[in-house]
Write a protein that holds these residues in place. Sequence first.
Motif, PDB file in Angstrom:
ATOM      1  N   ILE B 179     -22.736 -72.704 -99.089  1.00  0.00           N
ATOM      2  CA  ILE B 179     -23.477 -73.369 -98.013  1.00  0.00           C
ATOM      3  C   ILE B 179     -24.876 -72.761 -97.906  1.00  0.00           C
ATOM      4  O   ILE B 179     -25.871 -73.486 -97.738  1.00  0.00           O
ATOM      5  CB  ILE B 179     -22.717 -73.230 -96.677  1.00  0.00           C
ATOM      6  CG1 ILE B 179     -21.406 -74.010 -96.729  1.00  0.00           C
ATOM      7  CG2 ILE B 179     -23.591 -73.707 -95.518  1.00  0.00           C
ATOM      8  CD1 ILE B 179     -21.528 -75.484 -96.535  1.00  0.00           C
ATOM      9  N   SER B 180     -24.959 -71.432 -98.036  1.00  0.00           N
ATOM     10  CA  SER B 180     -26.294 -70.855 -97.885  1.00  0.00           C
ATOM     11  C   SER B 180     -27.183 -71.217 -99.075  1.00  0.00           C
ATOM     12  O   SER B 180     -28.391 -71.399 -98.925  1.00  0.00           O
ATOM     13  CB  SER B 180     -26.208 -69.352 -97.674  1.00  0.00           C
ATOM     14  OG  SER B 180     -26.218 -68.702 -98.904  1.00  0.00           O
ATOM     15  N   VAL B 181     -26.589 -71.375-100.243  1.00  0.00           N
ATOM     16  CA  VAL B 181     -27.375 -71.856-101.393  1.00  0.00           C
ATOM     17  C   VAL B 181     -27.908 -73.256-101.106  1.00  0.00           C
ATOM     18  O   VAL B 181     -29.076 -73.566-101.353  1.00  0.00           O
ATOM     19  CB  VAL B 181     -26.517 -71.847-102.681  1.00  0.00           C
ATOM     20  CG1 VAL B 181     -27.192 -72.643-103.780  1.00  0.00           C
ATOM     21  CG2 VAL B 181     -26.279 -70.423-103.138  1.00  0.00           C
ATOM     22  N   ILE B 182     -27.043 -74.102-100.542  1.00  0.00           N
ATOM     23  CA  ILE B 182     -27.460 -75.472-100.242  1.00  0.00           C
ATOM     24  C   ILE B 182     -28.601 -75.477 -99.225  1.00  0.00           C
ATOM     25  O   ILE B 182     -29.622 -76.152 -99.404  1.00  0.00           O
ATOM     26  CB  ILE B 182     -26.268 -76.304 -99.705  1.00  0.00           C
ATOM     27  CG1 ILE B 182     -25.218 -76.470-100.808  1.00  0.00           C
ATOM     28  CG2 ILE B 182     -26.734 -77.654 -99.194  1.00  0.00           C
ATOM     29  CD1 ILE B 182     -23.903 -76.991-100.304  1.00  0.00           C
ATOM     30  N   VAL B 183     -28.424 -74.684 -98.146  1.00  0.00           N
ATOM     31  CA  VAL B 183     -29.460 -74.648 -97.109  1.00  0.00           C
ATOM     32  C   VAL B 183     -30.772 -74.141 -97.694  1.00  0.00           C
ATOM     33  O   VAL B 183     -31.848 -74.720 -97.456  1.00  0.00           O
ATOM     34  CB  VAL B 183     -28.991 -73.754 -95.937  1.00  0.00           C
ATOM     35  CG1 VAL B 183     -30.161 -73.441 -95.000  1.00  0.00           C
ATOM     36  CG2 VAL B 183     -27.886 -74.449 -95.169  1.00  0.00           C
ATOM     37  N   ALA B 184     -30.701 -73.076 -98.482  1.00  0.00           N
ATOM     38  CA  ALA B 184     -31.917 -72.500 -99.057  1.00  0.00           C
ATOM     39  C   ALA B 184     -32.589 -73.504 -99.998  1.00  0.00           C
ATOM     40  O   ALA B 184     -33.809 -73.677 -99.988  1.00  0.00           O
ATOM     41  CB  ALA B 184     -31.569 -71.214 -99.807  1.00  0.00           C
ATOM     42  N   TYR B 185     -31.765 -74.194-100.770  1.00  0.00           N
ATOM     43  CA  TYR B 185     -32.298 -75.137-101.753  1.00  0.00           C
ATOM     44  C   TYR B 185     -33.023 -76.282-101.056  1.00  0.00           C
ATOM     45  O   TYR B 185     -34.169 -76.612-101.364  1.00  0.00           O
ATOM     46  CB  TYR B 185     -31.153 -75.660-102.612  1.00  0.00           C
ATOM     47  CG  TYR B 185     -31.592 -76.599-103.697  1.00  0.00           C
ATOM     48  CD1 TYR B 185     -32.373 -76.139-104.752  1.00  0.00           C
ATOM     49  CD2 TYR B 185     -31.239 -77.932-103.660  1.00  0.00           C
ATOM     50  CE1 TYR B 185     -32.789 -77.006-105.748  1.00  0.00           C
ATOM     51  CE2 TYR B 185     -31.646 -78.804-104.649  1.00  0.00           C
ATOM     52  CZ  TYR B 185     -32.415 -78.327-105.688  1.00  0.00           C
ATOM     53  OH  TYR B 185     -32.828 -79.177-106.664  1.00  0.00           O
ATOM     54  N   LEU B 186     -32.342 -76.883-100.062  1.00  0.00           N
ATOM     55  CA  LEU B 186     -32.955 -78.008 -99.354  1.00  0.00           C
ATOM     56  C   LEU B 186     -34.157 -77.534 -98.544  1.00  0.00           C
ATOM     57  O   LEU B 186     -35.176 -78.221 -98.467  1.00  0.00           O
ATOM     58  CB  LEU B 186     -31.930 -78.686 -98.444  1.00  0.00           C
ATOM     59  CG  LEU B 186     -30.799 -79.414 -99.174  1.00  0.00           C
ATOM     60  CD1 LEU B 186     -29.836 -80.021 -98.180  1.00  0.00           C
ATOM     61  CD2 LEU B 186     -31.355 -80.483-100.095  1.00  0.00           C
ATOM     62  N   GLY B 187     -34.047 -76.350 -97.937  1.00  0.00           N
ATOM     63  CA  GLY B 187     -35.156 -75.789 -97.178  1.00  0.00           C
ATOM     64  C   GLY B 187     -36.360 -75.580 -98.070  1.00  0.00           C
ATOM     65  O   GLY B 187     -37.496 -75.900 -97.702  1.00  0.00           O
ATOM     66  N   ALA B 188     -36.116 -75.072 -99.264  1.00  0.00           N
ATOM     67  CA  ALA B 188     -37.208 -74.788-100.192  1.00  0.00           C
ATOM     68  C   ALA B 188     -37.966 -76.067-100.557  1.00  0.00           C
ATOM     69  O   ALA B 188     -39.193 -76.071-100.662  1.00  0.00           O
ATOM     70  CB  ALA B 188     -36.661 -74.124-101.445  1.00  0.00           C
ATOM     71  N   GLN B 189     -37.200 -77.175-100.726  1.00  0.00           N
ATOM     72  CA  GLN B 189     -37.848 -78.447-101.044  1.00  0.00           C
ATOM     73  C   GLN B 189     -38.887 -78.812 -99.987  1.00  0.00           C
ATOM     74  O   GLN B 189     -39.981 -79.276-100.306  1.00  0.00           O
ATOM     75  CB  GLN B 189     -36.805 -79.576-101.111  1.00  0.00           C
ATOM     76  CG  GLN B 189     -35.687 -79.352-102.091  1.00  0.00           C
ATOM     77  CD  GLN B 189     -36.153 -79.422-103.511  1.00  0.00           C
ATOM     78  OE1 GLN B 189     -36.968 -80.282-103.858  1.00  0.00           O
ATOM     79  NE2 GLN B 189     -35.698 -78.499-104.335  1.00  0.00           N
ATOM     80  N   GLN B 190     -38.517 -78.613 -98.711  1.00  0.00           N
ATOM     81  CA  GLN B 190     -39.430 -78.978 -97.630  1.00  0.00           C
ATOM     82  C   GLN B 190     -40.574 -77.972 -97.513  1.00  0.00           C
ATOM     83  O   GLN B 190     -41.730 -78.349 -97.378  1.00  0.00           O
ATOM     84  CB  GLN B 190     -38.658 -79.033 -96.297  1.00  0.00           C
ATOM     85  CG  GLN B 190     -37.504 -80.021 -96.294  1.00  0.00           C
ATOM     86  CD  GLN B 190     -37.970 -81.439 -96.601  1.00  0.00           C
ATOM     87  OE1 GLN B 190     -38.986 -81.896 -96.076  1.00  0.00           O
ATOM     88  NE2 GLN B 190     -37.260 -82.126 -97.485  1.00  0.00           N
ATOM     89  N   LEU B 191     -40.215 -76.684 -97.557  1.00  0.00           N
ATOM     90  CA  LEU B 191     -41.232 -75.655 -97.332  1.00  0.00           C
ATOM     91  C   LEU B 191     -42.288 -75.647 -98.440  1.00  0.00           C
ATOM     92  O   LEU B 191     -43.434 -75.279 -98.223  1.00  0.00           O
ATOM     93  CB  LEU B 191     -40.566 -74.283 -97.214  1.00  0.00           C
ATOM     94  CG  LEU B 191     -39.734 -74.114 -95.929  1.00  0.00           C
ATOM     95  CD1 LEU B 191     -38.903 -72.847 -95.985  1.00  0.00           C
ATOM     96  CD2 LEU B 191     -40.641 -74.098 -94.705  1.00  0.00           C
ATOM     97  N   ARG B 192     -41.868 -76.076 -99.619  1.00  0.00           N
ATOM     98  CA  ARG B 192     -42.792 -76.093-100.737  1.00  0.00           C
ATOM     99  C   ARG B 192     -43.982 -77.021-100.462  1.00  0.00           C
ATOM    100  O   ARG B 192     -45.098 -76.791-100.911  1.00  0.00           O
ATOM    101  CB  ARG B 192     -42.060 -76.529-102.011  1.00  0.00           C
ATOM    102  CG  ARG B 192     -42.879 -76.410-103.258  1.00  0.00           C
ATOM    103  CD  ARG B 192     -42.040 -76.712-104.478  1.00  0.00           C
ATOM    104  NE  ARG B 192     -41.159 -75.610-104.824  1.00  0.00           N
ATOM    105  CZ  ARG B 192     -40.101 -75.736-105.629  1.00  0.00           C
ATOM    106  NH1 ARG B 192     -39.792 -76.914-106.112  1.00  0.00           N
ATOM    107  NH2 ARG B 192     -39.369 -74.691-105.919  1.00  0.00           N
ATOM    108  N   LEU B 193     -43.707 -78.085 -99.690  1.00  0.00           N
ATOM    109  CA  LEU B 193     -44.765 -79.033 -99.349  1.00  0.00           C
ATOM    110  C   LEU B 193     -45.936 -78.333 -98.655  1.00  0.00           C
ATOM    111  O   LEU B 193     -47.076 -78.732 -98.762  1.00  0.00           O
ATOM    112  CB  LEU B 193     -44.230 -80.128 -98.429  1.00  0.00           C
ATOM    113  CG  LEU B 193     -43.117 -81.018 -98.999  1.00  0.00           C
ATOM    114  CD1 LEU B 193     -42.627 -81.980 -97.936  1.00  0.00           C
ATOM    115  CD2 LEU B 193     -43.638 -81.771-100.217  1.00  0.00           C
TER     116      LEU B 193
END
Lengths: 251, 374
Positions: B179-193
């Motif tokens: 779950i934390s991998v998923i959260v980090a992965y999806l979070g990274a997609q947004q934060l990268r913007l």
Amino acid sequence: MIRVRGLVSRFGGQVVHEGLDMQVEEGEIFGIVGGSGTGKSVLLRTILGLKRPEAGSVELYGRSLDGLDARERAALVQKYGVTFQNGALISSLTVAENVRLPLREYRTRSPEALESQTQLCLAMVGLPPGTEEKYPAQLSGGMTKRAALARALALEPSLLFLDEPTAGLDPISAAAFDELLLYLHSRLDLTVVMITHDLDTLFRTCGRVGVIIDGKMRSGAPRQLAEDPHPWIQAYFHGPRARAAQEQTHG
Amino acid sequence: MRSSLALEGDGDTWKLELGGDWSASALGEIVEQLDSLPPRLRGTLTCDWTRAHAPGIGPVWALLTRLGAANPGSGELRILHLAAPSHLRFLEDLRDARAEPAPSAPCDGSGGPIATLGRWSLAQGLRVREFAAFVGRMVAVLTRALSKPRALRASSLVRHVQETGIAAVPIVSLIAFLISVIVAYLGAQQLRLFGADIFVVDLTAIAVLREMGVLLTSIIVAGRSGSAFAAEIGVMQLNEETDALRALGLDPIELLVVPRVLGLVVALPLLTVIADAMGLAGGGLLAHFQLHIPWAQFVNRLHAAIAPSTFWVGLIKAPIFAVLIAATGAYRGMQVRDSARELGRLTTLAVVQSIFLVILADAVLAVLFVRLGV
């Protein structure tokens, strides 16, 4: 009707039956006795096909249990009725629904027919009207045994297996159950195989008795079997409780 | 050979010819045909069984009761049988002996909406009282344990820690990690913007430590152990084992419930720590391999992101959730009566309610912590 030849049953290293033979003829009431742990229930489960024997053969109605396909098995199952030690009524169904369970599966779904057959089965085992709406948890011990018998009779079997039908009943209920069994036996052309510890039941109802000793069975009429010199049989048939039972039925 | 029945005659003399298959397996068909008989009959009726094949008791009984109903008590119909089946007498005796079914008891269920409301409130009141009694008895056992530590049943407690805690480590670790991998992965997609990749560390650390670690663990444990508690105690109820304990002078609450509750109070915080660790590891691994954040930078950012209280705010919830889960499971187990269906219903209820209570408590605590400023 039932023929068991050279039955061997094993649980891990523990041997229960070692070449057991047993034969039951049509129309008789056959009692199975034996000390605790001699494999009476195991024998019953093997005959019913609930357990596979390690060796030996079991024939019901002249047919071996091995190699029956699903359809033949279903046809065979309808020819016998079984009651288990504690009734084994389905606890979430009422008595009527328990009786209807096999009928619905094998016979008919018509509500009138189911109702008619339910009333018949309850009448045969002597359960008063009104019992059918009760749940198994609301029944007394004697009523549970009768309800289980009603379910076993629902498909009008010609062969009945009873596992300790009178265990846990008071003597009066047990005697009433004996009479009920004799009554049904004489009128419905039933063959009955029962496991029992109850000497009164044994002498009152059974035409022949099989004793399981050392993994084998010795059978005969109760009086004849009582002459067998084996110490367990002697202790069983001539203990203080046995004498009273024999005097009652034949004295 | 289909089963048949044919009624002939007029006024006074009737003949009922029964033919074909009358065995038990034709019951449904025969009962259907019985409907065609007239509701009332008078005079003399002769049942001819000569052509009925192997009449079974069920069909014969159905015919007898039907004819009995056509002739209600007054004796206006005389019934004769030709070539009667052997068990006919038996069934006739049985029918005559069987009393009329007792009229069903007057229904006490109705009485309008007011009565329904009254009964409902009464049931709710009783339920509240029952629950209060359960909690009270649990507290009583714990108070007793203060002066008599033996009442805590150490060996049983240890077993429950083992079963609910240690045995759950693999599944809890795996799920926290994923779950934390998923959260980090999806979070990274947004934060990268925003070019703010590094804040993935803040995101995962705070989410895992404050909320997700303890919440996920609690939900897994509710599914695993809450259901097990309800089922174990429920089966003991069905087998009268709890009654046996009471009859031996032992308190089922002390023997069965309190060790489970305390065991989970010990086990759940430990599992939460493991879940936190696995969650951080998951976030760290993702940050390293996906976002190419070096380990050292990750650890630095972690230090900056979390306040000293972050970890404790998450962990302090674990024992509270543990009590909710274990008490709900055990309480529902103790309610099982009579049937296997009850067992299933209450086990389901135990899991659903304990998850609900955990999330409700989490919401309340979240507001509380914000108000307290931690």
